[in-house]
Design an enzyme around this catalytic site. Structure first.
Site, PDB file in Angstrom:
ATOM      1  N   GLY A  65      -4.889  -5.116   5.953  1.00  0.00           N
ATOM      2  CA  GLY A  65      -4.118  -6.034   5.117  1.00  0.00           C
ATOM      3  C   GLY A  65      -4.645  -7.448   5.114  1.00  0.00           C
ATOM      4  O   GLY A  65      -4.770  -8.084   4.056  1.00  0.00           O
ATOM      5  N   ARG A  66      -4.992  -7.969   6.277  1.00  0.00           N
ATOM      6  CA  ARG A  66      -5.448  -9.364   6.352  1.00  0.00           C
ATOM      7  C   ARG A  66      -6.874  -9.537   5.843  1.00  0.00           C
ATOM      8  O   ARG A  66      -7.379 -10.651   5.745  1.00  0.00           O
ATOM      9  CB  ARG A  66      -5.320  -9.874   7.783  1.00  0.00           C
ATOM     10  CG  ARG A  66      -6.079  -9.055   8.814  1.00  0.00           C
ATOM     11  CD  ARG A  66      -5.640  -9.427  10.240  1.00  0.00           C
ATOM     12  NE  ARG A  66      -6.232  -8.564  11.242  1.00  0.00           N
ATOM     13  CZ  ARG A  66      -5.760  -7.374  11.594  1.00  0.00           C
ATOM     14  NH1 ARG A  66      -4.686  -6.893  10.984  1.00  0.00           N
ATOM     15  NH2 ARG A  66      -6.324  -6.670  12.551  1.00  0.00           N
ATOM     16  N   LYS A  94       9.535  -4.390  13.755  1.00  0.00           N
ATOM     17  CA  LYS A  94       9.922  -3.671  12.538  1.00  0.00           C
ATOM     18  C   LYS A  94      10.801  -2.464  12.876  1.00  0.00           C
ATOM     19  O   LYS A  94      11.808  -2.206  12.216  1.00  0.00           O
ATOM     20  CB  LYS A  94       8.676  -3.182  11.792  1.00  0.00           C
ATOM     21  CG  LYS A  94       7.830  -4.269  11.157  1.00  0.00           C
ATOM     22  CD  LYS A  94       6.655  -3.609  10.440  1.00  0.00           C
ATOM     23  CE  LYS A  94       5.771  -4.617   9.750  1.00  0.00           C
ATOM     24  NZ  LYS A  94       4.635  -3.962   9.067  1.00  0.00           N
ATOM     25  N   LYS A 139       0.830  -1.202   0.000  1.00  0.00           N
ATOM     26  CA  LYS A 139       0.000   0.000   0.000  1.00  0.00           C
ATOM     27  C   LYS A 139       0.868   1.256   0.000  1.00  0.00           C
ATOM     28  O   LYS A 139       0.654   2.182  -0.787  1.00  0.00           O
ATOM     29  CB  LYS A 139      -0.939   0.002   1.202  1.00  0.00           C
ATOM     30  CG  LYS A 139      -1.870   1.216   1.246  1.00  0.00           C
ATOM     31  CD  LYS A 139      -2.738   1.240   2.493  1.00  0.00           C
ATOM     32  CE  LYS A 139      -3.803   0.186   2.442  1.00  0.00           C
ATOM     33  NZ  LYS A 139      -4.776   0.313   3.579  1.00  0.00           N
ATOM     34  N   GLU A 178      10.320  -5.760   3.544  1.00  0.00           N
ATOM     35  CA  GLU A 178      10.491  -7.046   2.871  1.00  0.00           C
ATOM     36  C   GLU A 178      10.048  -6.965   1.413  1.00  0.00           C
ATOM     37  O   GLU A 178      10.743  -7.459   0.512  1.00  0.00           O
ATOM     38  CB  GLU A 178       9.682  -8.136   3.601  1.00  0.00           C
ATOM     39  CG  GLU A 178      10.128  -8.407   5.026  1.00  0.00           C
ATOM     40  CD  GLU A 178       9.384  -7.551   6.048  1.00  0.00           C
ATOM     41  OE1 GLU A 178       9.394  -7.923   7.233  1.00  0.00           O
ATOM     42  OE2 GLU A 178       8.791  -6.504   5.649  1.00  0.00           O
ATOM     43  N   GLU A 198      -3.713 -12.032  14.206  1.00  0.00           N
ATOM     44  CA  GLU A 198      -3.380 -10.623  14.099  1.00  0.00           C
ATOM     45  C   GLU A 198      -4.587  -9.770  14.473  1.00  0.00           C
ATOM     46  O   GLU A 198      -4.437  -8.643  14.944  1.00  0.00           O
ATOM     47  CB  GLU A 198      -2.907 -10.281  12.682  1.00  0.00           C
ATOM     48  CG  GLU A 198      -2.171  -8.952  12.597  1.00  0.00           C
ATOM     49  CD  GLU A 198      -1.457  -8.756  11.273  1.00  0.00           C
ATOM     50  OE1 GLU A 198      -0.266  -9.132  11.171  1.00  0.00           O
ATOM     51  OE2 GLU A 198      -2.094  -8.239  10.332  1.00  0.00           O
ATOM     52  N   HIS A 219      -1.652 -38.501  10.027  1.00  0.00           N
ATOM     53  CA  HIS A 219      -0.426 -39.261  10.214  1.00  0.00           C
ATOM     54  C   HIS A 219       0.670 -38.418  10.857  1.00  0.00           C
ATOM     55  O   HIS A 219       1.846 -38.764  10.774  1.00  0.00           O
ATOM     56  CB  HIS A 219       0.025 -39.838   8.873  1.00  0.00           C
ATOM     57  CG  HIS A 219      -0.918 -40.864   8.335  1.00  0.00           C
ATOM     58  ND1 HIS A 219      -0.784 -42.208   8.594  1.00  0.00           N
ATOM     59  CD2 HIS A 219      -2.052 -40.737   7.590  1.00  0.00           C
ATOM     60  CE1 HIS A 219      -1.773 -42.867   8.018  1.00  0.00           C
ATOM     61  NE2 HIS A 219      -2.556 -41.992   7.397  1.00  0.00           N
TER      62      HIS A 219
END
Length: 548
Positions: A272-273, A509, A211, A217, A358, A389
């Site tokens: 964001g999520r 951050k 954004k 990153e 979050e 398993h």
């Protein structure tokens, strides 16, 4: 806003009634509950929007549900829900509306915030996305050397990655198989190297999703992608043909070399999520086409309308959220397993991790008061039958109580022999085994040696929900996303926490920005951290310098 912060959770009358109810119910087993109520397997179910939701294997009664709904009402869930759909600034710490529901609203719906209808802007972006997706899919859009694009690499992190990669994997059956899709998120150089090692720069398009166009990153990977492309293509003008942006920072996008005509924006009322159905979903639209993408949005919208208009007692995401609260608060459950029995949903649990944790991983109420109760269990899972398993042993015979969501489909998208019957039989068998287990008497009746009996007893009484849906389609994926979004909303309302900020991700951050120059400086930096961090920095620098 019509919503007001309610009384502290444990002071609410409905909570106190629930506490008394729990004390009466806590020793009652699922075996006893089913024996006492022959209709339980059909009465404690809900069918809505084509989704069959069986919650009969939970340690609840109809009275439990009534009391949980009463608590939701006392918690102001209905008012908070109305304020969200009404565009009020329910994200109070950032003074923002929360309108991901507008991302999937039909063109003729009006959803306003601050006196402005946001729906026309949403559809303007969707139309531009659709036109661009059609250009890529048809081969009309070509790279710098005139070759058509055949690989799309989405560069993002968090919600700019988890949503798109989950949606692509979930809807791969509907994707254009002539196109290759990759997703780069980790700042670890290995991620970029592995995702691009077999790609042709002349036919690769990068979607840079940030954004602000400043995310560390994402922009580190974006500049690496730019260098990778130009190393092969040579001409700076090539950037405009091989990069597009999902961003709102036109100045930074232009400085990078991307034509702002190929910048797709979104809004500060989209967290964001919650953004996978915004322009962040551009890679999804390219993969499955605008028509299927419209079905994805329609599925979410159908659940939005169900959540908004259905009474709480018959409201599917409300019941999901209240059951999560029930186990977290009264049984001390600290985790929640989501186990989809469809290989296409292999990334769905990872997507839910960010959505849930979050959102509700908070220890301060909307009133700024520290909570005295647990909020938000850890969400995790794997597709069946793989998980059977590995970690199912813990769910069946471990000392932790782990509620489970099973997600099953009546039809496979890839019917091969008896595969789907075998797969689905495991869904039903696992739910039955978790609920009822196997007693020592049943084990002995099988002729098991007495010394082995304790090891083969299953206590049962382990709760689970089962979702049974026709088949996995773009529409159904949209429904699943919205179901869990609104379940999270419900939990946050009962806990009186803000589900739409994420200040907890900021501190690390900020400290990383301080550490980076200390790792990269030529001279010996003056370190002002704790003794552990200082020593780790020194050892990293020494090891790095030795390898140069």
């Amino acid at each position: 806003m019509t919503y007001t912060v309610p009384a502290p959770l444990r002071q609410r009358p409905a909570f106190q009634a629930l506490q008394q109810h729990f004390e009466r119910l806590r020793e009652t087993t699922l075996t006893e509950m089913f024996a006492a109520d022959a209709a339980r397997g059909t009465s404690l179910t809900l069918e809505a929007e084509g989704i069959y939701f069986d919650y009969s294997k939970h340690r609840v009664t109809a009275e439990t549900i009534d009391l949980l709904v009463e608590l939701a009402e006392e918690s102001g869930l209905a008012d908070l829900r109305a304020d969200m759909f009404g565009g009020e600034h329910i994200n109070i710490t950032e003074d923002r509306a929360v309108l991901h529901v507008a991302l999937r609203a039909p063109r003729d719906q009006v959803i306003s915030t601050d006196g402005h209808d946001v729906v026309p802007g949403v559809h303007e972006v969707l139309d531009r996305m659709g036109a661009f997706a059609d250009q890529i899919r048809s081969g009309q859009w070509t790279g710098h050397t005139g070759k058509p694009i055949r690989a799309i690499v989405n560069i993002g992190i968090g919600g700019s990655d988890l949503g798109p990669v989950m949606a692509y994997e979930a809807l791969r059956h509907y994707s254009d198989r002539d196109l290759t899709f990759r997703f780069v998120s980790n700042v670890d150089g290995t991620d970029f190297a592995e995702k691009t090692h077999d790609l042709d720069p002349e036919q690769t398009l990068f979607i840079v999703s940030s954004k602000t166009f400043t995310t560390l990153e994402t922009m580190t990977n974006a500049h690496t992608a730019r260098d990778w492309s130009l190393a092969a293509l040579g001409d700076e003008a090539a950037v405009a043909k091989h990069f597009v942006a999902v961003s709102t920072n036109a100045e930074a996008v232009s400085a990078f070399g991307i034509d702002t005509a190929n910048m797709f924006g979104f809004w500060n009322w989209v967290g964001g999520r919650y953004s996978m159905e915004s322009a962040i979903g551009l890679s999804t639209m390219i993969a499955i086409g605008p028509e299927n993408y419209a079905q994805l949005l329609a599925g979410s919208h159908a659940v939005d309308e169900h959540f908004r208009s259905t009474p709480l007692r018959e409201n599917l995401p409300v019941l999901m959220g209240l059951l999560t609260f029930w186990y977290s608060e009264f049984f001390g459950a600290q985790t929640q397993a989501v186990l989809p029995y469809d290989q296409y949903l292999l990334r769905f649990p990872a997507y839910l991790q960010q959505l849930t944790m979050e959102s509700n991983g908070k220890y301060v109420t909307l009133g700024g008061v520290k909570v005295d109760y647990s909020t938000c269990p850890v969400y995790w899972g794997e597709p069946g039958t793989n998980g059977q398993h590995s970690f199912y042993q813990l769910i069946h015979q471990g000392t932790l109580l782990i509620p489970v969501d099973f997600i099953a489909f009546a039809h496979s998208l890839n019917p091969l022999g008896d595969h789907h019957d075998y797969l689905t039989s495991n869904v039903f068998a696992q739910g039955e085994a978790l609920a009822f287990g196997k007693t020592a008497e049943q084990v002995r009746a099988e002729g098991v040696a007495e010394e082995l009996v304790p090891f083969k007893v299953f206590e049962g009484n382990r709760p689970s929900s089962t979702f049974l849906i026709e088949k996995l389609t773009p529409y159904v994926l949209g429904q699943l996303v919205a179901l869990y979004e609104h379940s999270v909303f419900t939990q946050g309302a009962v806990w009186s926490i803000g589900s739409f900020d994420q200040w907890g991700v900021e501190l690390g951050k900020q400290l990383a920005q301080r550490v980076i120059p200390e790792l990269q400086s030529d001279g010996e930096p003056e370190l002002g951290h704790d003794s552990s961090t200082n020593e780790l920095i020194r050892r990293y620098r020494a090891a790095r310098d030795t390898s140069r």
